[in-house]
Every structure is written in structure tokens, then in C-alpha cells.
Scaffold this active site. Sequence first.
Site, short mmCIF file in Angstrom:
data_model
loop_
_atom_site.label_atom_id
_atom_site.label_comp_id
_atom_site.label_asym_id
_atom_site.label_seq_id
_atom_site.Cartn_x
_atom_site.Cartn_y
_atom_site.Cartn_z
N ASP A 1 -52.24 13.85 -30.34
CA ASP A 1 -51.91 13.14 -29.11
C ASP A 1 -50.43 13.35 -28.81
O ASP A 1 -49.56 12.85 -29.54
CB ASP A 1 -52.21 11.65 -29.29
N GLU B 1 -39.42 26.41 -25.98
CA GLU B 1 -37.99 26.36 -26.30
C GLU B 1 -37.59 27.54 -27.16
O GLU B 1 -37.91 27.59 -28.35
CB GLU B 1 -37.63 25.05 -27.01
N HIS C 1 -28.15 30.72 -30.31
CA HIS C 1 -28.82 30.68 -29.01
C HIS C 1 -28.37 31.85 -28.13
O HIS C 1 -29.17 32.43 -27.39
CB HIS C 1 -28.53 29.35 -28.31
#
Length: 405
Positions: free
Chosen positions: A310, A100, A400
Amino acid sequence: MENYNDILEKMLNGEIKPYQLDKMFGSKIATEIRRKFIEKKVGIEFKHICNYSIDEEMAMKKNIENMIGAIQIPLGFAGPLKINGEYAKGEFYIPLATTEGALVASVNRGCSIITKCGGATVRVIDDKMTRAPCLKTKSVVDAIKVRDWIRENFERIKEVAESTTRHGKLIKIEPILIVGRNLYPRFVFKTGDAMGMNMVTIATEKACNFIEGELKKEGIFVKTVAVSGNACVDKKPSGMNLINGRGKSIVAEVFLTEKEVNKYLKTTSQAIAEVNRLKNYIGSAISNSMGFNAHYANIIGAIFLATGQDEAHIVEGSLGITMAEVEDDGLYFSVTLPDVPIGTVGGGTRVETQKECLEMLGCYGDNKALKFAEIVGAAVLAGELSLLGALAAGHLGKAHQELGR
């Protein structure tokens, strides 16, 4: 690779199963043949998953079945991040594995701001791992008898459960939920530096066998339907875990003066508090979310992938509450993460690349899990502060866009 066309033909014909290669060949050759098998099956040629440095033999013993290669996730870092913990003290560089764009940049900004403002204060407020089996009886009357027997015989059950492990300690069995004629006793353990799911499963299973046998002597039927009855609650979002906690429960906090909020976040304490209230509280409430936060999962996920945790527990780490409180002279900002199942030994922490990321934090091996937990909490604080600041300032879309994401 040598010519193993005869083996491939037998695999394609179903005469040899992919998993059987592990007993026929060494780990490297077995992996290569399986990869060729998949290439032929789906009609593609692998050019990248065959390139890696991890030890196939070790991975196949501990971490993976039917191995055909390895994937790579871009790895960056955020920091330095100053942490004032009980176990983590000083400045740390946080490894983050993600695809990302802008995530690492955002967390890095949060680290910089927190460090300039004196650092994050972090504490682990609880530490446990749970397993809740489903036990079936003949009636609610018997279910109550079983519940009472478990409570009265806790010390005997504890001795049996702990006989399966050197590190696990059974702390309590609570709550013991009754639904119809079924019971869901929540076994709560300390598991040392391991995340501990395998440990507590084995211990709980033996305890259940003991309970069945002892109650049979008293003429009470009880059967373990499943060693995990979903009241643990493992790998799912859960109100139980939000309230009672699971894994490491962590609080991280920082105080910023109004001047620091203005200078570093280009907004005000009041604006951040309003975004937090309307987004993280009201928005989460009307959507029935149990994550009263902006993006814990982003940071939890990136750290988990980097350090061999995990990945299915990312959903548990996404639970939690962010607080942004306006004070006379600034902003009190905190994150509370009640459910962060992590370890610094065992599982994926053995994989070479993940081990190196834990070593980067000084957190690989024994007596490091609480330190690691404090670092995780501080990193989430950094990511949360940066994002809420960007939202309050109206900069999220711009950030962004500038990073080309």
C-alpha cells in the site's frame, strides 16, 4: 475496439456512468470504453497507458475501480545484498521501482559495501497491525466505565473479533485513550502474512458492535463514531507509531572497520557520525520531524511500488532512527524502522508485475512476510549508509552530476 459510439454518447450525456460499464461488458471492453470516454472528455489521445500485461479482470475485482489502463514505473535492482537474518539468509537482489535518478545506484553501492563487510544483521523486533475506533459516551464518568469494562472483558472481545478471520489474532487493546467523553481503544492484532488492514477493520467493527450491545444491557450508552479514530495511526506520520510500532518493527545493523570506511566510503567513521548527529538528530529535531534518518522513504517507496504494498504506508515507513556510532576500530551503523506495514499475500501483491518482484526475493505467498521484512530493513540500511557516506565525503552533488540527474 468495436464501434461503441452509442455507448460513448450516452456516457457523455450522463445516461451511463463509467462504473456501470463493468456490468454491461467484459473487463477489457469496459476499460477500453472508459479510456475513450476520458480521451473525448479531456481532448487527448492515450498512447501508453493502454499498453500493459496485467489481467484487467483480476485487477478490477481486487485492486481498482473505473480502470482505464496502467502506468509503468522504471524498475531496477540493487545487489547482491548479503543478509544475516532470522528468516532472510544469503544474498538477495532488491527490486526498486522509481523515477528518481541515482537512487538505485546509491542503494546498489550500499549493498556492495555491506556485502563486502560481512552482511547486514537484521531482526524483526515486533509484528502487529492496529485499529483504534472512536467511541462516544455521555460523560467522562461513563468513558472510564467503558475503559474498565473493555479491560475486564478482553477475552470475550477477543473471541468476537477473531470470529471474523482465520488468520487474525487480537493480542491486546492498549492504550485506551480518553479525550473528554470519548474513547480511543487501540486494538492490536497479529495478521499473519497479510498486511492486515482490512482484516483488523472488520474484526474491530464487530468487536465495537459487541461492546455497544453489552454495555447497553448495563445501562451505559456507547456509540462507535468511527471504526478508525486516527489513533491507529494509519497512513500518517505519528509519534504513537514511532514509539509503539505498527506493522513490522525492524532493526538492521552492520559494522565496518575504519579501513573499510576509508576504502569504500572515502571518509571516516567520525565524519559519518557527525553528519548523522547534526543532520538526522539535530536537523530533524529543530524541524519537528519524526524521521530521524536521511531517506528511508526513498527505499521504502521504491520497494513498496515494486512489490504491491500500500503506497500510502510509505509515510509510516519513513519513520525511524539511524545510528552511527564510532568504535575504537570502526563504525557501528544501524537503522530502526518501527512502522513498516507490509504483506506477502493479498492486496497489490496479486498484481502480476508486483508478484514477480516478490518472487524475485523468494517472498511471495504464505510464511514469507517476516523474511520480506528483514530484506526491506537491510535494503534501507544499504541506502542510508550510502547516502550518509556520500554526504560525509562531500560526494552527493558530484554523484548526481555524473549520473546526469
